[in-house]
Design an enzyme around this catalytic site. Structure first.
Site: not given
Lengths: 390, 359
Positions: A125-126, A128, A160, A243, A373
């Protein structure tokens, strides 16, 4: 409300149990790299061959088309059988694949979905970036239109398994001049393309499964765009709701199992005076009781959400509550483990699995996949309807 | 009456902080985490030149002759800088010799320990979290000792072990002696490497006195660990303030978000009041020994737990970068794990404090 499983569901459970008992790998799962990939895809292939691949995928796309109750049973038995974590197959099975099912073209689906199910391709997964973590929509990796290609330049982080992946679900900024959510495109990036460079990042628990990915004039065919150009944010959100929704179920059941392991640990770990065990310590016993109750409550809430999901078809925002609570409880569990184990936690070799490793890894529970958060913001904004603070 | 540290103590703290910030900056700590080397001998020698190795040793034996409060101030600074090295076990060995060594033993060992030429290390812990003097089981016969100890600091680099013996007595064993073998572990906190010590009829010299001396040494250890924990917790809060003041998300630095600010304020409010517990325990150790055991137990339990919490908040508010090997958060986090466990968990010492209070 009916809290009993049907006869069919019971029978299904037995079938699943028997198969997992006979087939789940018993050798330890490698922590990182090519060995981990090989281990994970072999296990995925085995599940595929027996007809157990894609339990949450519709039959039309090659999946098992299980009802959510059946998925729940599957995950419960999976945890009981101590079958390995989905590992490097996670993104393909739980993000990339489901996103293509929901939003991909027929060509995307026909090409990619069977490969994911058979364990032939690994996805990463690209999303962040170094400057865009919690504030994902501020991402800056550029995708510039050039004929029938997007030319991508920039950097992603916390990806990851990028070093062992074949494809990536990649978010790029294709229009910098509009509001930040409106100029993003979701595209499938072939990791073998020229200009893609992957550098693993070592975590404080010692392993390398996160990576940085750098893009230097990477030319990706426009055919790889999922959804519309500049329409990537809504595609990404459907991925994230997977997710935070159904994909979460297995981890939670694994958590409940871990609680029981912890109680076992407390029974056999000496503490204090001779002959006394950690569980004889009132303070520890109470903490374990509270933890077990909290985990049971979280599971009950998840089950209720599953039934609602069966009726409505989409995971709701309670996913954020589940994730927040899951993170807290995972960390509580590890704190209690640290209390039970005491100084023997220090006798650690990097590369070991076990409680010290799990303790370190538990820090990630409130950071990865949206920080606690951010989950609190979502709960306040979307579940409780409070004014947006950001 | 003066509730604050003296000017000399503040200067000592500044000096030690600056020394380790210069000589063992976080880039150096990462090398230590990455490498296989055990002890940084050069750093040890330089810290010995500063007087740290002989801080508690009386001047007649070549030391500085200071009190435990002074060493606690040093430990605070070393916690603050996550300073690597064997000073804790070394200082406790010199303390045991000062309290329980014969004149001959003192003359033989203290000058070389004070100069840092020899390194001392304590071997107290046994299987099953047994650190306390009344739990030791090793026996001595004909001046030879057998058995195994664990969680010994820098076992392969230490020259002299202070070994806990049945009945709360202590004996000195040289690493070079026959029947002594050591094992190194990675350990969680690689700035303070630990390992095992196996003794097979190894020659030893008993120290004089009864278990009360071992208990003094244990209490000093608890106070020094609490001081290290305060320094590290304080630093964790500072690092969190620094990072959240720089990191921009949603168009503002994280430090603008109330949910972030309050977490840091909570951490500070948990950590800062606890500092006086360390000072008081150390002062009691030096001047009111009858109060020291309970205060040492409380300080160790309280401070090390605060440290674990503060370092947890630190990692949390750094996000992904805080969880990496390359970034510096892990040095303090793992040090907190060490301080919490070493010489026994907080719960062990709270229970002891309750018993000592007559509850």
């Amino acid at each position: 409300m009916n809290l009993d499983f049907t006869v069919d569901e019971q029978r299904f459970r037995e079938e699943v149990r028997d198969w997992l008992q006979d087939n789940a790998p018993r050798d330890p799962q490698p922590l990182e790299g090519a060995e981990k990939r090989a281990y994970d895809v072999a296990w995925q292939r085995k599940q595929f061959d027996a007809g157990w691949a894609g339990i949450n995928w519709p039959k039309a796309f090659g999946g098992c088309g299980m009802s959510t109750t059946q998925q729940l049973i599957w995950h419960e038995e999976y945890a009981k059988a101590n079958a390995p974590d989905v590992g490097s197959c996670f993104v393909g099975l739980n993000h990339g694949g489901p996103t293509l099912i929901a939003r991909g073209s027929e060509a995307h689906q026909a090409f990619h979905l069977p490969k994911i199910l058979r364990g032939e391709t690994i996805w990463c997964q690209g999303f962040s970036e170094p400057s865009s973590g919690s504030d994902l929509a501020s991402l800056r990796t550029r995708g510039v239109l050039d004929g029938d290609h997007l030319v991508v330049n920039g950097q992603k982080i916390w990806t990851s398994y990028a070093h062992v992946a074949d494809y990536q679900e990649l978010l790029v900024r294709t229009d910098p001049d509009v509001k930040k959510h409106k100029g993003i495109t979701w595209i499938i990036c072939d990791m073998s393309l020229p200009g893609v460079e992957v550098r693993p990042i070592r975590t404080m628990s010692g392993e390398r499964h996160f990576c940085e990915v750098f893009y230097d004039d990477v030319r990706i065919p426009l055919d790889n765009v999922v959804g519309e150009i500049n329409g990537g944010w809504s595609v990404a959100m459907s991925t994230l709701s997977f997710e935070r929704g159904t994909a979460f179920m297995s981890r939670q059941i694994a958590l409940a199992r871990k609680v029981e392991e912890l109680i076992e640990l407390a029974r056999k770990t000496p503490k204090g005076a001779m002959g006394r065990m950690a569980i004889d310590d009132d303070e520890i016993a109470r903490k374990l009781a509270r933890l077990r109750a909290n985990v049971a409550a979280l599971q009950a809430m998840t089950y209720a959400a599953i039934s609602r999901n069966e009726r409505t078809g989409m995971p709701g925002p309670e996913g954020s509550m589940i994730k927040l609570s899951f993170a807290d409880l995972s960390q509580d569990l590890q704190r209690i483990a640290a209390e039970i184990l005491g100084p023997s936690m220090l006798e650690y070799e990097y590369g070991d699995t076990g409680w010290t490793h799990d303790y370190l890894r538990s820090y990630l529970a409130s950071i990865g996949g949206g920080t606690s958060e951010i989950q609190k913001e979502i709960i306040a904004d979307r579940v409780l309807g409070m004014p947006k603070g950001r | 009456m003066d509730f604050d540290l003296s000017e000399e103590q503040n200067m000592l703290q500044d000096t030690v902080r600056r020394f380790f910030e210069t000589e063992a900056p976080t880039t150096r700590l990462l090398e230590i985490y990455d490498g296989d080397e055990l002890l940084d001998r050069e750093l040890w020698n330089r810290s010995a030149e500063l007087g740290l190795a002989g801080l508690l040793v009386e001047e007649q034996y070549g030391g500085v002759g200071l009190e435990l409060l002074d060493l606690a101030v040093v430990a605070d600074a070393m916690g603050y800088t996550a300073a690597p090295g064997p000073l804790l076990g070394h200082a406790l060995t010199t303390l045991a010799l000062t309290l329980g060594g014969s004149e001959e033993q003192k003359t033989q060992w203290l000058p070389k320990l004070a100069s840092g030429e020899l390194i001392g290390s304590v071997a107290f812990a046994e299987q099953g979290d047994a650190w306390q003097p009344d739990q030791w089981t090793l026996t001595v016969s004909e001046n030879r000792v057998s058995g195994t100890k664990k969680n010994v600091l820098f076992p392969s680099d230490a020259d002299l072990f202070l070994v806990g013996i049945e009945g709360g007595r202590m004996a000195l064993v040289e690493r070079s002696a026959e029947g002594v073998s050591t094992q190194e572990w990675d350990g969680v906190d690689r700035t303070r490497r630990i390992g095992g010590l196996s003794l097979d009829r190894a020659p030893c010299e008993l120290l004089t006195g009864d278990s009360s001396i071992a208990e003094r040494v244990r209490d000093a250890a608890l106070i020094l660990l609490a001081a290290d924990a305060y320094g590290g917790a304080h630093k964790s809060v500072e690092l969190t303030v620094d990072y959240t003041s720089q990191r921009v998300q949603f168009g503002r630095t994280l430090s603008h978000f109330q949910g972030v600010k309050h977490q840091i304020a909570d951490a500070a409010a948990e950590v800062e009041p606890a500092r006086a517990l360390v000072w008081y325990a150390a002062y009691a150790f030096d001047h009111r020994p009858e109060e020291a055991p309970r205060l040492a137990a409380i300080a160790k339990a309280h401070l090390t737990e605060r440290y674990v919490d503060a370092s947890r908040t630190m990692v949390m508010l750094h996000g992904g970068i805080g969880y990496t090997w390359e970034f510096h958060c892990q040095f303090w986090l793992k040090r907190a794990m060490f301080d919490r466990s070493y010489f026994g968990s907080p719960s062990v010492h709270r229970e002891r404090a309750a018993v000592l209070a007559g509850w």
